[in-house]
Design a protein around this motif. Structure first.
Motif, PDB file in Angstrom:
ATOM      1  N   ALA A 172       0.847  -1.200   0.000  1.00 54.18           N
ATOM      2  CA  ALA A 172       0.000   0.000   0.000  1.00 54.18           C
ATOM      3  C   ALA A 172       0.883   1.250   0.000  1.00 54.18           C
ATOM      4  CB  ALA A 172      -0.911  -0.009   1.228  1.00 54.18           C
ATOM      5  N   TRP A 173       1.963   1.202   0.752  1.00 51.33           N
ATOM      6  CA  TRP A 173       2.912   2.335   0.771  1.00 51.33           C
ATOM      7  C   TRP A 173       3.601   2.491  -0.580  1.00 51.33           C
ATOM      8  CZ3 TRP A 173       8.387   2.008   0.492  1.00 51.33           C
ATOM      9  CH2 TRP A 173       9.071   3.203   0.770  1.00 51.33           C
TER      10      TRP A 173
ATOM     11  N   ASN B 142      -1.872  -3.505  -5.587  1.00 49.13           N
ATOM     12  CA  ASN B 142      -1.377  -4.222  -4.404  1.00 49.13           C
ATOM     13  C   ASN B 142      -1.580  -5.719  -4.613  1.00 49.13           C
ATOM     14  OD1 ASN B 142      -0.911  -5.341  -1.843  1.00 49.13           O
ATOM     15  ND2 ASN B 142      -1.668  -3.518  -0.801  1.00 49.13           N
TER      16      ASN B 142
ATOM     17  N   ARG C 225       1.147   4.211  -2.907  1.00 47.39           N
ATOM     18  CA  ARG C 225       0.998   5.652  -2.662  1.00 47.39           C
ATOM     19  C   ARG C 225       2.196   6.441  -3.198  1.00 47.39           C
ATOM     20  NH1 ARG C 225      -0.865   3.713   2.361  1.00 47.39           N
ATOM     21  NH2 ARG C 225       1.139   4.208   3.368  1.00 47.39           N
ATOM     22  N   ASN C 226       3.322   5.759  -3.292  1.00 51.25           N
ATOM     23  CA  ASN C 226       4.523   6.421  -3.801  1.00 51.25           C
ATOM     24  C   ASN C 226       4.767   6.144  -5.282  1.00 51.25           C
ATOM     25  OD1 ASN C 226       6.244   7.728  -1.425  1.00 51.25           O
ATOM     26  ND2 ASN C 226       5.260   5.893  -0.617  1.00 51.25           N
TER      27      ASN C 226
END
Length: 311
Positions: A85-86, A96, A89-90
């Motif tokens: 998920a991180w 995912n 976002r980046n």
């Protein structure tokens, strides 16, 4: 590729350590789980950013086949899911790969129930050194938990008599307890002869502790006993009675269900007595009953003994 992956993992761990302010132990567990992910990805010949849903499902199957519990796998997947998920976002991954992957279900643990002999030993225990009123109260608590299969919250909510404000009450003349169970569902359970006798002894001495308080079970001054107080009193009583394992209220509910089912074989009746909305919840006690039968077979059947002797 492995160097890039290691850098991604370190950046994420720094994020959860500083940005999310997670505890050091939690960060260490995340690091272990992500190290496992790196190993799996390296063995599959893909970088972390190129892991697909099929990879994750295969790794879950491998972990499960190696004996890891469903709960353990679920915790690992949670760590992996947060990592991806991180990355998303980046802008490092388009989707995912862990998002819709679930861990295998773990077998539902069997409830802990006393054997009949231990339950009888606890129910018949008398402490001659105790305050007579407290002894009568605690004996009545044991009898209602084991004799009626009540939840501790249902027991705590009992009043001496019915009223508009009462969550539950006892009717000794009808030999019934009216309780408010889960989901605010009311049910009526029979009070057996031993439980009724114990209640009569307690009610005769109850004014010494409770005065005019409505609660059936109180401490000194008439304050209704809490669930925590009943847990503590029952634990102490079970140890004084000589039981090897400290007993808690729900263990007596499990014992009630198991012993009634062993004697009657009537699953529907046990469901009604326990107040289970779904009979599947009650069916766990059939596994306890089978364990009881298997133990009896192992102890008594000649062929079982022969097998053990030859092992």
């Amino acid at each position: 590729m492995q160097t890039d992956d290691a850098a991604l993992v370190e950046q994420y761990l720094e994020h959860v350590r500083v940005g999310k302010r997670l505890a050091q132990r939690t960060v260490e567990l995340y690091a272990l789980d992500l190290h496992k992910l790196q190993q799996h990805a390296a063995e599959a010949g893909v970088g972390l950013a190129r892991v697909q849903n099929a990879h994750v499902r295969r790794w879950v199957a491998q972990m499960h086949g190696a004996g890891r519990s469903g709960r353990g796998i679920a915790l690992i997947l949670s760590g992996w899911r947060g990592f991806y998920a991180w990355l998303g976002r980046n802008g490092r991954v388009a989707s995912n790969p862990v998002q819709d992957v679930r861990a295998p279900r773990s077998p539902r643990p069997l409830p802990k129930a006393l054997g009949v002999d231990d339950a009888m030993q606890l129910a018949e225990h008398q402490d001659a050194q105790a305050d007579p009123a407290l002894e009568a109260r605690d004996a009545a608590i044991v009898e209602l938990l084991y004799g009626c299969g009540l939840r501790v919250g249902e027991l705590v909510g009992l009043d001496v008599t019915a009223s508009a404000a009462a969550r539950g009450w006892v009717d000794l003349q009808a030999a019934e307890a009216h309780v408010l169970g889960k989901g605010s569902k009311r049910r009526t359970v029979p009070i057996g002869r031993k439980a009724a006798q114990a209640l009569q002894r307690w009610l005769a001495l109850r004014p010494q502790l409770a005065g005019e308080a409505p609660a059936l079970f109180t401490g000194r001054g008439g304050k209704r006993l809490s669930a925590q107080a009943i847990w503590l009193r029952l634990r102490q009583r079970s140890l004084r009675a000589g039981l090897a394992t400290p007993v808690h209220p729900h263990m007596l509910r499990h014992s009630f269900a198991s012993h009634v089912l062993q004697s009657s074989g009537d699953l529907r009746a046990v469901q009604e007595l326990l107040g289970h909305a779904n009979i599947a919840t009650t069916q766990v006690y059939t596994r306890l009953d089978f364990q009881h039968l298997a133990a009896a077979y192992d102890a008594a059947h000649p062929r079982a003994k022969t097998k053990r002797a030859s092992d």
